[in-house]
Write a protein that holds these residues in place. Structure first.
Motif, PDB file in Angstrom:
ATOM      1  N   UNK A 208      67.447 -44.725  15.908  1.00 25.32           N
ATOM      2  CA  UNK A 208      66.388 -45.369  16.711  1.00 25.32           C
ATOM      3  C   UNK A 208      65.193 -45.665  15.801  1.00 25.32           C
ATOM      4  N   UNK A 209      65.454 -46.238  14.644  1.00 23.45           N
ATOM      5  CA  UNK A 209      64.427 -46.405  13.603  1.00 23.45           C
ATOM      6  C   UNK A 209      64.841 -47.534  12.661  1.00 23.45           C
ATOM      7  N   UNK A 210      64.130 -47.665  11.549  1.00 23.40           N
ATOM      8  CA  UNK A 210      64.360 -48.811  10.652  1.00 23.40           C
ATOM      9  C   UNK A 210      65.717 -48.786   9.969  1.00 23.40           C
ATOM     10  N   UNK A 211      66.443 -47.680  10.064  1.00 16.62           N
ATOM     11  CA  UNK A 211      67.812 -47.686   9.522  1.00 16.62           C
ATOM     12  C   UNK A 211      68.661 -48.750  10.222  1.00 16.62           C
ATOM     13  N   UNK A 212      68.311 -49.108  11.461  1.00 17.24           N
ATOM     14  CA  UNK A 212      69.007 -50.192  12.178  1.00 17.24           C
ATOM     15  C   UNK A 212      68.923 -51.487  11.361  1.00 17.24           C
ATOM     16  N   UNK A 213      67.749 -51.717  10.758  1.00 16.39           N
ATOM     17  CA  UNK A 213      67.540 -52.899   9.910  1.00 16.39           C
ATOM     18  C   UNK A 213      68.108 -52.675   8.509  1.00 16.39           C
ATOM     19  N   UNK A 214      67.787 -51.500   7.910  1.00 20.57           N
ATOM     20  CA  UNK A 214      68.259 -51.228   6.539  1.00 20.57           C
ATOM     21  C   UNK A 214      69.785 -51.331   6.461  1.00 20.57           C
ATOM     22  N   UNK A 215      70.458 -50.804   7.494  1.00 26.00           N
ATOM     23  CA  UNK A 215      71.920 -50.695   7.452  1.00 26.00           C
ATOM     24  C   UNK A 215      72.620 -51.768   8.292  1.00 26.00           C
ATOM     25  N   UNK A 216      71.821 -52.688   8.876  1.00 26.52           N
ATOM     26  CA  UNK A 216      72.397 -53.782   9.661  1.00 26.52           C
ATOM     27  C   UNK A 216      73.171 -53.302  10.884  1.00 26.52           C
ATOM     28  N   UNK A 217      72.557 -52.373  11.639  1.00 33.07           N
ATOM     29  CA  UNK A 217      73.272 -51.766  12.777  1.00 33.07           C
ATOM     30  C   UNK A 217      72.954 -52.424  14.112  1.00 33.07           C
ATOM     31  N   UNK A 218      71.951 -53.314  14.144  1.00 35.60           N
ATOM     32  CA  UNK A 218      71.606 -53.943  15.425  1.00 35.60           C
ATOM     33  C   UNK A 218      70.221 -54.556  15.363  1.00 35.60           C
ATOM     34  N   UNK A 219      69.661 -54.830  16.560  1.00 37.56           N
ATOM     35  CA  UNK A 219      68.336 -55.458  16.646  1.00 37.56           C
ATOM     36  C   UNK A 219      67.244 -54.394  16.552  1.00 37.56           C
ATOM     37  N   UNK A 220      66.390 -54.532  15.556  1.00 38.46           N
ATOM     38  CA  UNK A 220      65.303 -53.561  15.357  1.00 38.46           C
ATOM     39  C   UNK A 220      64.401 -53.446  16.585  1.00 38.46           C
ATOM     40  N   UNK A 221      64.002 -54.603  17.161  1.00 37.42           N
ATOM     41  CA  UNK A 221      63.049 -54.530  18.279  1.00 37.42           C
ATOM     42  C   UNK A 221      63.670 -53.879  19.518  1.00 37.42           C
ATOM     43  N   UNK A 222      64.967 -54.001  19.699  1.00 32.42           N
ATOM     44  CA  UNK A 222      65.612 -53.339  20.849  1.00 32.42           C
ATOM     45  C   UNK A 222      65.391 -51.829  20.801  1.00 32.42           C
ATOM     46  N   UNK A 223      65.588 -51.231  19.636  1.00 30.75           N
ATOM     47  CA  UNK A 223      65.437 -49.768  19.567  1.00 30.75           C
ATOM     48  C   UNK A 223      63.964 -49.362  19.520  1.00 30.75           C
ATOM     49  N   UNK A 224      63.105 -50.130  18.856  1.00 32.40           N
ATOM     50  CA  UNK A 224      61.671 -49.786  18.827  1.00 32.40           C
ATOM     51  C   UNK A 224      61.088 -49.819  20.249  1.00 32.40           C
ATOM     52  N   UNK A 225      61.572 -50.772  21.077  1.00 30.48           N
ATOM     53  CA  UNK A 225      61.097 -50.853  22.477  1.00 30.48           C
ATOM     54  C   UNK A 225      61.432 -49.579  23.234  1.00 30.48           C
ATOM     55  N   UNK A 226      62.646 -49.065  23.006  1.00 31.59           N
ATOM     56  CA  UNK A 226      63.061 -47.831  23.687  1.00 31.59           C
ATOM     57  C   UNK A 226      62.161 -46.671  23.262  1.00 31.59           C
ATOM     58  N   UNK A 227      61.882 -46.582  21.958  1.00 28.15           N
ATOM     59  CA  UNK A 227      61.011 -45.501  21.449  1.00 28.15           C
ATOM     60  C   UNK A 227      59.636 -45.602  22.112  1.00 28.15           C
ATOM     61  N   UNK A 228      59.071 -46.809  22.156  1.00 27.45           N
ATOM     62  CA  UNK A 228      57.740 -46.990  22.767  1.00 27.45           C
ATOM     63  C   UNK A 228      57.758 -46.596  24.248  1.00 27.45           C
ATOM     64  N   UNK A 229      58.735 -47.091  24.986  1.00 18.84           N
ATOM     65  CA  UNK A 229      58.773 -46.794  26.431  1.00 18.84           C
ATOM     66  C   UNK A 229      58.903 -45.295  26.662  1.00 18.84           C
ATOM     67  N   UNK A 230      59.731 -44.634  25.860  1.00 18.85           N
ATOM     68  CA  UNK A 230      59.867 -43.173  26.045  1.00 18.85           C
ATOM     69  C   UNK A 230      58.570 -42.459  25.693  1.00 18.85           C
ATOM     70  N   UNK A 231      57.900 -42.886  24.607  1.00 19.21           N
ATOM     71  CA  UNK A 231      56.646 -42.239  24.208  1.00 19.21           C
ATOM     72  C   UNK A 231      55.566 -42.374  25.285  1.00 19.21           C
ATOM     73  N   UNK A 232      55.576 -43.523  25.967  1.00 16.59           N
ATOM     74  CA  UNK A 232      54.572 -43.739  27.032  1.00 16.59           C
ATOM     75  C   UNK A 232      54.754 -42.715  28.148  1.00 16.59           C
ATOM     76  N   UNK A 233      55.973 -42.173  28.249  1.00 16.17           N
ATOM     77  CA  UNK A 233      56.277 -41.221  29.317  1.00 16.17           C
ATOM     78  C   UNK A 233      55.769 -39.813  29.059  1.00 16.17           C
ATOM     79  N   UNK A 234      55.236 -39.541  27.845  1.00 17.32           N
ATOM     80  CA  UNK A 234      54.812 -38.152  27.589  1.00 17.32           C
ATOM     81  C   UNK A 234      53.303 -37.995  27.555  1.00 17.32           C
ATOM     82  N   UNK A 235      52.566 -38.866  28.231  1.00 18.32           N
ATOM     83  CA  UNK A 235      51.086 -38.788  28.287  1.00 18.32           C
ATOM     84  C   UNK A 235      50.628 -37.377  28.594  1.00 18.32           C
TER      85      UNK A 235
END
Ligand code: TMP
Length: 235
Positions: A208-235
């Motif tokens: 769920x990090x830049x290894x998605x881009x470094x290693x060509x595993x998928x769309x970077x913004x798709x996983x960064x969005x998930x990280x952001x949405x989850x982080x918003x949940x721990x206010x």
């Protein structure tokens, strides 16, 4: 308003403000890896990292960590205290991965008994070499007292971050920090904290990090969005 560009990095541009002790960091829609050898424009990456890093630095400030973060001022920009960056990439590893696994010939994902702190000399021309404390002193980057403080502070930050990420189902594998001297000569946490400079694995072991881009595993913004949405949940 025209503003003075002080520094242009791979992921951020830094601009001067009317206050000589404050700068604007503008996050770019650009991803790089392998010291810029792989480079792509990725729409939406800048605002995702600005939001993620702002949220984490707010929490670090609130937890009593001295940082450069002042406030987020737009989707892609934040106000930071101006620092003189210490030319070290301070890496903390909770689990084996990446260059550590390569260097020691071990598989990724083994939990380390004690987190390991490493220094790399921040110098693109030299490809950010791995160095030890004595090299840090040789380079004049930091003295013994500074080195002890940076290591202790990095471990304290790790305790906080590991707990927050654990709360949202993500394992903090490793991360990279940068520190700087503020106007009073005090060492404070600088740069950013985002999936660009850490490794986060979900419960299924997905990257769920830049290894998605470094290693060509998928769309970077798709996983960064998930990280952001989850982080918003721990206010
Ligand atoms: P590494 O395993 O490639 O040495 O990376 C360790 C951590 O540091 C990982 O979370 C990614 C981060 N990192 C950066 O933030 N910038 C870099 O230039 C590199 C090489 C790694």
């Amino acid at each position: 308003m025209t503003r003075e560009l002080i520094y242009s990095g791979k992921a951020k541009d830094i601009f001067a403000t009317e206050d000589e002790n404050v700068i604007i960091a503008q996050y770019k829609d650009q991803a790089t890896a392998f010291n810029g050898v792989k480079k792509e424009q990725i729409a939406g990456k800048g605002q995702l990292n600005n939001q993620i890093s702002s949220l984490i630095f707010e929490k670090l400030n609130a937890a009593g960590i001295a940082t450069h973060f002042i406030e987020k001022i737009s989707e892609t920009e934040q106000l930071n205290k101006k620092v003189t960056i210490i030319p070290l990439e301070v890496v903390l590893r909770n689990y084996t991965a990446g260059s550590f696994s390569k260097r020691f010939g071990v598989e990724e994902g083994i939990k380390l008994d004690d987190p390991i702190v490493e220094f790399y000399y921040k110098n693109d021309d030299l490809d950010d070499p791995f160095i030890n404390d004595e090299h840090v002193k040789f380079l004049g980057a930091a003295n013994d007292e500074d080195i002890s403080y940076i290591k202790a502070e990095t471990r304290r930050i790790n305790d906080l971050l590991s707990d927050w990420f654990q709360q949202i189902g993500l394992k903090l594998i490793d991360f990279k920090l940068e520190f700087g001297f503020d106007k009073d000569g005090k060492i404070i946490l600088a740069d950013e904290f985002s999936p660009d400079n850490c490794r986060l694995w979900d419960a299924q072991g997905h990257h769920m990090d830049k290894d998605v881009f470094r290693r060509g595993l998928g769309e970077l913004t798709d996983v960064y969005k998930v990280v952001l949405e989850r982080l918003k949940g721990i206010e």
